[in-house]
Design a protein around this motif. Structure first.
Motif, short mmCIF file in Angstrom:
data_model
loop_
_atom_site.label_atom_id
_atom_site.label_comp_id
_atom_site.label_asym_id
_atom_site.label_seq_id
_atom_site.Cartn_x
_atom_site.Cartn_y
_atom_site.Cartn_z
N GLU A 230 0.81 -1.21 0.00
CA GLU A 230 0.00 0.00 0.00
C GLU A 230 0.85 1.27 0.00
O GLU A 230 0.34 2.35 -0.23
CB GLU A 230 -0.93 0.01 1.22
N ARG A 231 2.12 1.13 0.25
CA ARG A 231 2.98 2.30 0.42
C ARG A 231 3.97 2.53 -0.71
O ARG A 231 4.66 3.53 -0.71
CB ARG A 231 3.76 2.16 1.73
N CYS A 232 4.10 1.62 -1.66
CA CYS A 232 5.19 1.74 -2.65
C CYS A 232 4.76 2.40 -3.95
O CYS A 232 5.52 2.43 -4.91
CB CYS A 232 5.85 0.39 -2.90
N GLY A 233 3.55 2.94 -4.01
CA GLY A 233 3.12 3.66 -5.21
C GLY A 233 2.99 2.71 -6.39
O GLY A 233 2.41 1.63 -6.28
N GLN A 234 3.59 3.10 -7.51
CA GLN A 234 3.50 2.31 -8.73
C GLN A 234 4.57 1.22 -8.82
O GLN A 234 4.59 0.46 -9.77
CB GLN A 234 3.59 3.22 -9.96
N SER B 82 8.29 4.95 -2.01
CA SER B 82 7.09 5.11 -2.81
C SER B 82 7.50 5.76 -4.12
O SER B 82 8.11 6.83 -4.12
CB SER B 82 6.07 5.99 -2.09
N TYR B 83 7.20 5.11 -5.22
CA TYR B 83 7.58 5.59 -6.55
C TYR B 83 6.34 5.91 -7.36
O TYR B 83 5.36 5.17 -7.32
CB TYR B 83 8.41 4.54 -7.29
N ALA B 84 6.40 7.00 -8.13
CA ALA B 84 5.30 7.38 -9.00
C ALA B 84 5.86 7.80 -10.36
O ALA B 84 6.87 8.52 -10.42
CB ALA B 84 4.51 8.53 -8.40
N GLN B 85 5.23 7.35 -11.42
CA GLN B 85 5.62 7.72 -12.77
C GLN B 85 5.19 9.16 -13.04
O GLN B 85 4.05 9.52 -12.76
CB GLN B 85 4.96 6.77 -13.78
N LYS B 86 6.07 9.96 -13.57
CA LYS B 86 5.75 11.35 -13.92
C LYS B 86 5.42 11.44 -15.41
O LYS B 86 5.79 10.56 -16.19
CB LYS B 86 6.93 12.28 -13.60
#
Length: 171
Positions: A59-63, A117-121
């Motif tokens: 739930e915490r690692c984003g994508q 936590s990683y998110a694609q930009k």
């Protein structure tokens, strides 16, 4: 750093997002390896670690996703390691694996989780094409190494993909 003690067990959470758990190996009871009918001990060890990791990280690692990179039976038990990937590309953490578990006497006796936590930009970063990266590797005389595309994670806010030469474990 925050520290919690439960009996002889210690749980530490650093400001850098590193969660460490250590149990007294003789009295470890918090995280047992659950035997799975019809499956090997190796499978049960990995699955127990994966389930614990899933509870803490998913739930915490984003994508990002976590994937198994190693299982080793040691003289004292087992060691299981996981890494993060983002869009199918591995994340190379500067200070160790995303998750490392040590198992002794049927219990997880210690683990280290690097919480990210990683998110694609929307914006993309150009990456050197594989042919050119291989030519550069050849020019640097990096024989016996494998070219791998990774997101190096040195703790900065932004990850930029790049090519790295890693030693081929088979060669």
């Amino acid at each position: 750093e925050e520290v919690a003690r439960i009996g002889s067990d210690t749980l530490r959470l650093s400001t850098a997002g590193v969660l460490e758990y250590h149990a007294d190996e003789e009295n470890a009871r918090q995280f047992p390896v659950i035997p799975i009918s019809g499956k090997s001990e190796t499978f049960a060890v990995v699955e127990s670690c994966r389930q614990l990791l899933h509870q803490v990280v998913t739930e915490r690692c984003g994508q990002a996703r976590v994937y198994l990179v190693g299982v080793e039976q040691t003289q004292r038990g087992w060691r299981v390691e996981f890494e993060y990937s983002l869009n199918g590309v591995g994340v190379a953490m500067e200070k160790g694996s995303a998750a490392v578990f040590d198992i002794r006497n049927g219990h997880i006796t210690s683990f280290t989780l690097r919480l990210r936590s990683y998110a694609q930009k929307e914006e993309t970063q150009p990456v050197l094409p594989p042919v050119q990266a291989a030519a550069a590797m050849s020019a640097l005389s990096l024989r016996g190494q494998e070219l791998r595309l990774v997101y190096p994670d040195s703790g900065e806010e932004r990850l930029v993909p790049g090519w790295v030469a890693v030693t081929d474990p088979a060669g």
